[in-house]
Structures are given as C-alpha cells and as structure tokens.
Design a protein around this motif. Structure first.
Motif, PDB file in Angstrom:
ATOM      1  N   GLU A   1      -2.426  -3.063  -3.594  1.00  0.00           N
ATOM      2  CA  GLU A   1      -2.386  -4.136  -4.586  1.00  0.00           C
ATOM      3  C   GLU A   1      -2.910  -5.450  -4.006  1.00  0.00           C
ATOM      4  O   GLU A   1      -2.616  -5.797  -2.864  1.00  0.00           O
ATOM      5  CB  GLU A   1      -0.946  -4.339  -5.081  1.00  0.00           C
ATOM      6  N   THR A   2      -3.662  -6.145  -4.830  1.00  0.00           N
ATOM      7  CA  THR A   2      -4.171  -7.499  -4.538  1.00  0.00           C
ATOM      8  C   THR A   2      -4.785  -7.607  -3.144  1.00  0.00           C
ATOM      9  O   THR A   2      -4.541  -8.564  -2.414  1.00  0.00           O
ATOM     10  CB  THR A   2      -3.062  -8.569  -4.715  1.00  0.00           C
ATOM     11  N   VAL A   3      -5.580  -6.614  -2.786  1.00  0.00           N
ATOM     12  CA  VAL A   3      -6.237  -6.636  -1.484  1.00  0.00           C
ATOM     13  C   VAL A   3      -7.594  -7.328  -1.614  1.00  0.00           C
ATOM     14  O   VAL A   3      -8.337  -7.076  -2.567  1.00  0.00           O
ATOM     15  CB  VAL A   3      -6.401  -5.204  -0.929  1.00  0.00           C
ATOM     16  N   PRO A   4      -7.927  -8.242  -0.718  1.00  0.00           N
ATOM     17  CA  PRO A   4      -9.258  -8.851  -0.772  1.00  0.00           C
ATOM     18  C   PRO A   4     -10.336  -7.790  -0.522  1.00  0.00           C
ATOM     19  O   PRO A   4     -10.206  -6.972   0.397  1.00  0.00           O
ATOM     20  CB  PRO A   4      -9.235  -9.882   0.368  1.00  0.00           C
ATOM     21  N   MET A   5     -11.373  -7.789  -1.338  1.00  0.00           N
ATOM     22  CA  MET A   5     -12.484  -6.865  -1.107  1.00  0.00           C
ATOM     23  C   MET A   5     -13.104  -7.153   0.265  1.00  0.00           C
ATOM     24  O   MET A   5     -13.351  -8.309   0.607  1.00  0.00           O
ATOM     25  CB  MET A   5     -13.552  -7.020  -2.186  1.00  0.00           C
ATOM     26  N   PRO A   6     -13.341  -6.113   1.043  1.00  0.00           N
ATOM     27  CA  PRO A   6     -13.968  -6.344   2.356  1.00  0.00           C
ATOM     28  C   PRO A   6     -15.397  -6.845   2.198  1.00  0.00           C
ATOM     29  O   PRO A   6     -16.069  -6.552   1.205  1.00  0.00           O
ATOM     30  CB  PRO A   6     -13.919  -4.962   3.011  1.00  0.00           C
ATOM     31  N   ARG A   7     -15.855  -7.604   3.203  1.00  0.00           N
ATOM     32  CA  ARG A   7     -17.167  -8.225   3.141  1.00  0.00           C
ATOM     33  C   ARG A   7     -17.917  -7.944   4.435  1.00  0.00           C
ATOM     34  O   ARG A   7     -17.335  -7.528   5.436  1.00  0.00           O
ATOM     35  CB  ARG A   7     -17.038  -9.731   2.917  1.00  0.00           C
TER      36      ARG A   7
ATOM     37  N   PRO B   1      -9.255 -10.793  -4.788  1.00  0.00           N
ATOM     38  CA  PRO B   1      -8.339  -9.655  -4.792  1.00  0.00           C
ATOM     39  C   PRO B   1      -8.647  -8.624  -5.870  1.00  0.00           C
ATOM     40  O   PRO B   1      -9.089  -8.952  -6.970  1.00  0.00           O
ATOM     41  CB  PRO B   1      -6.974 -10.315  -5.054  1.00  0.00           C
ATOM     42  N   VAL B   2      -8.367  -7.356  -5.510  1.00  0.00           N
ATOM     43  CA  VAL B   2      -8.476  -6.239  -6.444  1.00  0.00           C
ATOM     44  C   VAL B   2      -7.301  -5.299  -6.202  1.00  0.00           C
ATOM     45  O   VAL B   2      -6.691  -5.305  -5.134  1.00  0.00           O
ATOM     46  CB  VAL B   2      -9.807  -5.463  -6.279  1.00  0.00           C
ATOM     47  N   ASP B   3      -6.976  -4.518  -7.210  1.00  0.00           N
ATOM     48  CA  ASP B   3      -6.043  -3.401  -7.059  1.00  0.00           C
ATOM     49  C   ASP B   3      -6.871  -2.128  -6.973  1.00  0.00           C
ATOM     50  O   ASP B   3      -7.816  -1.934  -7.750  1.00  0.00           O
ATOM     51  CB  ASP B   3      -5.097  -3.291  -8.254  1.00  0.00           C
ATOM     52  N   LEU B   4      -6.502  -1.261  -6.036  1.00  0.00           N
ATOM     53  CA  LEU B   4      -7.209   0.002  -5.861  1.00  0.00           C
ATOM     54  C   LEU B   4      -6.243   1.171  -6.012  1.00  0.00           C
ATOM     55  O   LEU B   4      -5.131   1.140  -5.471  1.00  0.00           O
ATOM     56  CB  LEU B   4      -7.854   0.074  -4.477  1.00  0.00           C
TER      57      LEU B   4
ATOM     58  N   ILE C   1       0.834  -1.202   0.000  1.00  0.00           N
ATOM     59  CA  ILE C   1       0.000   0.000   0.000  1.00  0.00           C
ATOM     60  C   ILE C   1       0.870   1.253   0.000  1.00  0.00           C
ATOM     61  O   ILE C   1       1.986   1.246   0.534  1.00  0.00           O
ATOM     62  CB  ILE C   1      -0.943   0.021   1.235  1.00  0.00           C
ATOM     63  N   GLN C   2       0.360   2.300  -0.646  1.00  0.00           N
ATOM     64  CA  GLN C   2       0.955   3.637  -0.592  1.00  0.00           C
ATOM     65  C   GLN C   2      -0.140   4.613  -0.184  1.00  0.00           C
ATOM     66  O   GLN C   2      -1.275   4.527  -0.680  1.00  0.00           O
ATOM     67  CB  GLN C   2       1.522   4.046  -1.941  1.00  0.00           C
TER      68      GLN C   2
ATOM     69  N   LEU D   1     -10.688   0.693  -9.681  1.00  0.00           N
ATOM     70  CA  LEU D   1     -10.729  -0.617  -9.039  1.00  0.00           C
ATOM     71  C   LEU D   1     -10.507  -1.642 -10.135  1.00  0.00           C
ATOM     72  O   LEU D   1     -11.314  -1.740 -11.065  1.00  0.00           O
ATOM     73  CB  LEU D   1     -12.064  -0.847  -8.334  1.00  0.00           C
ATOM     74  N   ALA D   2      -9.401  -2.387 -10.045  1.00  0.00           N
ATOM     75  CA  ALA D   2      -9.070  -3.380 -11.069  1.00  0.00           C
ATOM     76  C   ALA D   2      -9.177  -4.781 -10.480  1.00  0.00           C
ATOM     77  O   ALA D   2      -8.555  -5.076  -9.459  1.00  0.00           O
ATOM     78  CB  ALA D   2      -7.665  -3.139 -11.613  1.00  0.00           C
ATOM     79  N   ALA D   3      -9.968  -5.635 -11.112  1.00  0.00           N
ATOM     80  CA  ALA D   3     -10.132  -7.006 -10.640  1.00  0.00           C
ATOM     81  C   ALA D   3      -8.892  -7.825 -10.959  1.00  0.00           C
ATOM     82  O   ALA D   3      -8.272  -7.657 -12.014  1.00  0.00           O
ATOM     83  CB  ALA D   3     -11.348  -7.639 -11.290  1.00  0.00           C
ATOM     84  N   ARG D   4      -8.525  -8.693 -10.036  1.00  0.00           N
ATOM     85  CA  ARG D   4      -7.366  -9.562 -10.213  1.00  0.00           C
ATOM     86  C   ARG D   4      -7.779 -11.027 -10.030  1.00  0.00           C
ATOM     87  O   ARG D   4      -7.313 -11.710  -9.139  1.00  0.00           O
ATOM     88  CB  ARG D   4      -6.262  -9.171  -9.223  1.00  0.00           C
TER      89      ARG D   4
END
Length: 203
Positions: A108-114, A145-148, A80-81, A169-172
């Motif tokens: 990067e590649t963070v799981p979407m919160p639920r 995972p997604v990149d934000l 993260i930055q 928001l980019a899906a991975r």
C-alpha cells in the motif's frame, strides 16, 4: 538463510530431516526483518539492497531449495503482504536475479521506483534489472504512491524475466507523464488491471 539476511525474532517451530529429501525447517517471525539481494554484488552488502522488509510476522518454510513464505510487514515503511514460493538458486548463483518465484504481493502507498537522478543506487539497479519495470518507468514516468496487488512469477536462473501473471496498480494521487504526450498529469486516481491473458485494462 544467509541470502535472506534474516534478523530479529525468528523462532524454529519445526525441524525435520529425511536422508533422501533433506531438511525441512519452519520458522515463525515476529517483528523480524529480511532483505533480498538483486545479484551477487548485493549479496555481501545487505544495507544496499532495494528489497528491505521489516516488522515482519508470519512464517517461512524451507524444504530443500524451496522456501514457502506467508508474511506481512513493511516494505520501505509501506504495509506489505507476501505469500507464495521462492525457488532458491543452485550452485554459486545468489540473489533475486538467480532465484525463481511465484508470489502474491500486496503493498500500500508505495512510491513507484525510479531510475533517474532522484533514485538511490539500489532503486536504480532494481529498475534497470527488470526490463518490463524499466519500460513502464520510462514510458509513464509515474511519481508518487500507488497500491499494488500482483501475482508475479519468474523462472529460476540469471537473466530470466519477471512475468506479471495478474494484478492491479492503483494510483493514490501520483502524477505521470506519458512518453508520447508533452504534459504531466497530477493527482491520478483509478487503476491499471494486468489481465491473465497479457492484456492491460485501464479503469
């Protein structure tokens, strides 16, 4: 400093004091950690916070109730930055709920919160607190995972919502299930663009 739960290598690089404007402190971080409480309940429970950052390097500058932040590290083990400003709460109010901020965030590649039975309590509280995030989670049910890359803005004060100024928001390889469509789609790619005029564009 207390609300951020700073720990690890944190070195004061500069300290200035002015009788009229107060103190200014610049801190350098290396291999440090911090966390942000969502509300007053989480203020005393740093281990129960969803926003947990580790392996941080960069700087924090405190000027009265404004904190300028320029750091990189890991958010829940994901790169993260963070760059921008936090406007610390006045009075007794604490936590993200009471803060204001204007932040550029890349993760990067963070799981979407639920907010379902698979979410941990801190994750569930985080989703439930932010109306726009809650709506997205419930409408698209993204798992994986997604990149934000987002610019987020919030006015100070409890109850204020978070504005997505712009970003992507980019899906991975995540999956999603639209609330008006009965099937789940897997191995998603592409991106969702959040435009400055409030429109959303699918790429």
């Amino acid at each position: 400093f207390k609300v951020l739960n700073l720990r690890g290598y944190v070195r004061p690089d500069a300290i200035q004091f002015d009788p009229e404007s107060g103190a200014k402190v610049t801190l350098s971080l290396r291999g440090a950690g911090l966390s942000l409480p969502l509300d007053e309940m989480e203020e005393a429970r740093s281990h129960d916070r969803y926003v947990q950052l580790s392996d941080l390097a960069g700087s924090l500058q405190f000027d009265g109730r404004t904190a300028r932040i320029d750091i990189a590290g890991r958010f829940r083990q994901c790169p993260i930055q963070l760059k921008g400003e936090l406007f610390l709460a006045a009075g007794q109010a604490m936590g993200l709920d009471a803060m204001g901020f204007d932040l550029e965030i890349k993760v990067e590649t963070v799981p979407m919160p639920r907010d379902d039975e698979n979410a941990d309590p801190a994750e569930f509280r985080f989703v439930q607190r932010w109306a726009r995030l809650k709506k997205m989670v419930e409408k698209y049910d993204i798992i994986g995972p997604v990149d934000l890359a987002l610019r987020l803005r919030k006015e100070p004060g409890p109850g204020e919502g978070v504005e997505i100024v712009s970003g992507t928001l980019a899906a991975r390889g995540a999956s999603a299930s639209y609330s008006q469509f009965p099937y789940r789609v897997h191995n998603l790619s592409g991106a969702v663009q959040f435009l400055p005029d409030g429109r959303i564009q699918l790429d």
